[in-house]
Enzyme design. Structure first.
Site, PDB file in Angstrom:
ATOM      1  N   GLU A  75      48.034 154.522 -45.601  1.00  0.00           N
ATOM      2  CA  GLU A  75      49.036 154.255 -46.632  1.00  0.00           C
ATOM      3  C   GLU A  75      50.230 153.549 -45.981  1.00  0.00           C
ATOM      4  OE1 GLU A  75      51.699 156.912 -49.790  1.00  0.00           O
ATOM      5  OE2 GLU A  75      51.197 157.717 -47.810  1.00  0.00           O
TER       6      GLU A  75
ATOM      7  N   LYS B 113      47.525 155.134 -56.300  1.00  0.00           N
ATOM      8  CA  LYS B 113      47.890 156.547 -56.186  1.00  0.00           C
ATOM      9  C   LYS B 113      48.254 157.122 -57.554  1.00  0.00           C
ATOM     10  CE  LYS B 113      50.956 159.362 -53.253  1.00  0.00           C
ATOM     11  NZ  LYS B 113      52.024 159.243 -52.219  1.00  0.00           N
TER      12      LYS B 113
ATOM     13  N   CYS C  24      47.798 160.424 -49.384  1.00  0.00           N
ATOM     14  CA  CYS C  24      48.894 161.300 -48.944  1.00  0.00           C
ATOM     15  C   CYS C  24      48.988 162.597 -49.746  1.00  0.00           C
ATOM     16  CB  CYS C  24      50.198 160.521 -48.966  1.00  0.00           C
ATOM     17  SG  CYS C  24      51.474 161.209 -47.858  1.00  0.00           S
TER      18      CYS C  24
END
Length: 521
Positions: free
Chosen positions: A264, A325, A376
């Site tokens: 990321e 995301k 994440c």
């Protein structure tokens, strides 16, 4: 005066509850003392026993605030006020737990209702507000424990239930009012749970296929560079690390990967619109001649919006599949009530454009293998992981950027959560981070590779491709729903019994609680 006396009597319980909360915070990384959970939980219950609902709320809030202050001090990197605000917010959930548990402890089935109510509390903290913050679930601490293996069968919520149940059993053994038979049964059940769990063996076998993947951690530059220069340096670090990998492959000292994974924010500049960034990615892709999963921040979809994405960059066809995301971090990647808050909290301007959530799971078929991409923090959210698991992911990928929190304990906590997800899904997890921690976690939660922080690290692994589902992924969210529902039912029954007691004797002042016991030591 009477209220002051009541508060004075309650103060020792508040102190004990706060100490129990601090103890529970030490269960998690970087402290890593998981078995403190079965001490902290009974201490908390002892502090709750015999108090009113209002007292239970105060005691529970003290526990929860202390718990989160110890669990997430890394948030003080953003600001001490942010860490305190989060601790108070999450602590209020445990205040509600305390209010309900203070009455549930009086019910004859309290040993069932209390751990179910704990799961319901974790469900609430992981759901609201703004999508919740599921960082404080008991299960996350047990990746190195035999209990952690249960996650493959009953999921994360089921494992939290078992840990809370063990705490309840310890409390039943130490409680003064407990009959000898209850103490004996509690002791036997607790030993049986731990003993039987130790017999569980988790398989790491695949379907006969393997895939070779390279996790590239290019590292980040030191502080002080302006944004554009820093972002370009991060991208070039990952490009250069990938070029070094290819040199090793050509020299015969490294195996050629089938896929290269960048983390990321390996580029914070939109590669669709920025020529230099696109050229850096193309240089790396053409060197290794295999797809690279790039972590990129892209512009749009709306004005003044951006998305955190994973893009499959093919050496022949260029950028292709893309996952955005789904759970951006509130006050980290976007600002709720932005227009209302920005005039009063200027620090929020540092966040920049709003990160828009993606739609749909990160299912990415690449050269005949189906990968599940998680970015994440969102790996802590059950629905995101469940969607990729049920979507056919044979291998999980976590692209992450923990540079802001390096050295604070947050990367270690996230790595432990990732290990629990490997056990729950029965999948190998490949982790690529900008600055650490990158690594490879096997389907049984054991660690094949774990990088250091703020170093360059490239690791190539051949990992099994797996097709079957664990019982946990088959059940999905049902254990959480059922256990939470039981907890709510138990609390409702306890409140109903409380009401009936009051109606049966409305003119008599409430008698002192019959079970004002000392805190077990």
């Amino acid at each position: 005066m009477d209220r002051l006396k009541a508060l004075g009597r309650l103060l020792p319980r508040v102190i004990v509850a706060a100490a129990a909360g601090c103890g529970l915070g030490l269960v998690f990384e970087p402290h890593d003392h998981p078995w403190l959970a079965v001490i902290a939980v009974p201490l908390f219950l002892a502090a709750l026993n015999g108090v009113s609902m209002k007292g239970g709320f105060l005691v529970g809030s003290a526990f929860g605030i202390a718990y989160y202050l110890v669990l997430v001090p890394w948030l003080s990197i953003i600001g001490g006020d942010a860490a305190i605000a989060l601790a108070v917010l999450e602590g209020l959930f445990y205040g509600v737990f305390g209010a309900l548990a203070s009455q549930t402890l009086k019910h004859r089935l309290w040993m069932l209702w209390i751990p179910c109510l704990w799961v319901a509390t974790e469900f609430a903290t992981g759901s609201v507000p703004f999508g919740g913050f599921p960082w404080g679930r008991l299960a996350w601490a047990f990746s190195d424990s035999v209990l952690g293996r249960l996650a493959a069968y009953i999921g994360i919520s089921g494992l939290s239930f078992v840990v809370a149940l063990l705490g309840v059993l310890v409390y039943a053994v130490l409680r003064r009012r407990s009959a000898f038979s209850l103490r004996l049964v509690s002791l036997v059940v607790g030993v049986a749970i731990v003993g039987l769990t130790s017999l569980i063996a988790l398989s790491t076998d695949g379907n006969g296929k393997t895939v070779t993947a390279a996790m590239v951690q290019g590292n980040v530059p030191g502080k002080g560079l302006e944004f554009l220069g820093r972002a370009r340096t991060v991208t070039k670090n990952h490009m250069n690390a990938t070029l070094d990998l290819e040199k090793q492959v050509l020299a015969g000292s490294q195996v050629k990967p089938d896929l290269v994974i960048w983390p990321e924010n390996s580029t914070d500049i939109d590669p669709y619109k920025d020529v230099e960034t696109r050229q850096d990615i193309e240089t790396a892709v053409q060197a290794v001649k295999v797809p690279i999963l790039v972590g990129a921040v892209t512009e749009g979809p709306g004005p003044n919006e951006r998305q955190t994405t994973g893009i499959v960059w093919d050496p022949t066809t260029g950028p292709g599949q893309r996952y955005a995301k789904r759970h951006p971090v509130p006050f980290g990647e976007y600002i709720p009530f932005r227009d209302q808050l920005l005039p009063y909290i200027k620090r929020l301007e540092m966040i920049g454009r709003q990160t828009a959530p993606g739609v749909g799971p990160g299912i990415m078929p690449i050269n005949g293998i189906t990968y599940g991409d998680l970015i994440c923090f969102e790996l802590a959210y059950d629905n995101v992981v469940e969607d990729v698991a049920k979507g056919g992911a044979q291998i999980l990928i976590v692209q992450t950027n923990n540079a802001t929190y390096g050295g604070t304990g947050q990367p270690e906590q996230q790595f432990a959560i990732t290990r629990m997800r490997a056990i729950e899904t029965g999948r190998t997890v490949l982790i690529a981070s900008t600055s650490g921690i990158s690594g490879v976690i096997r389907p049984d939660g054991t660690v094949e590779h774990k990088s250091g922080q703020f170093v360059s690290d490239v690791y190539v692994a051949s990992v099994p491709v797996r097709d079957g589902h664990t019982l946990a992924t088959t059940l999905g969210g049902w254990p959480q729903w059922i256990l939470s529902g039981l907890g709510i039912i138990g609390a409702a029954l306890a409140l109903l019994a409380r009401r009936n007691r009051k109606q049966a004797d409305p003119g008599t002042p409430p008698a002192p609680a019959p079970d004002r016991e000392s805190v077990p030591v």
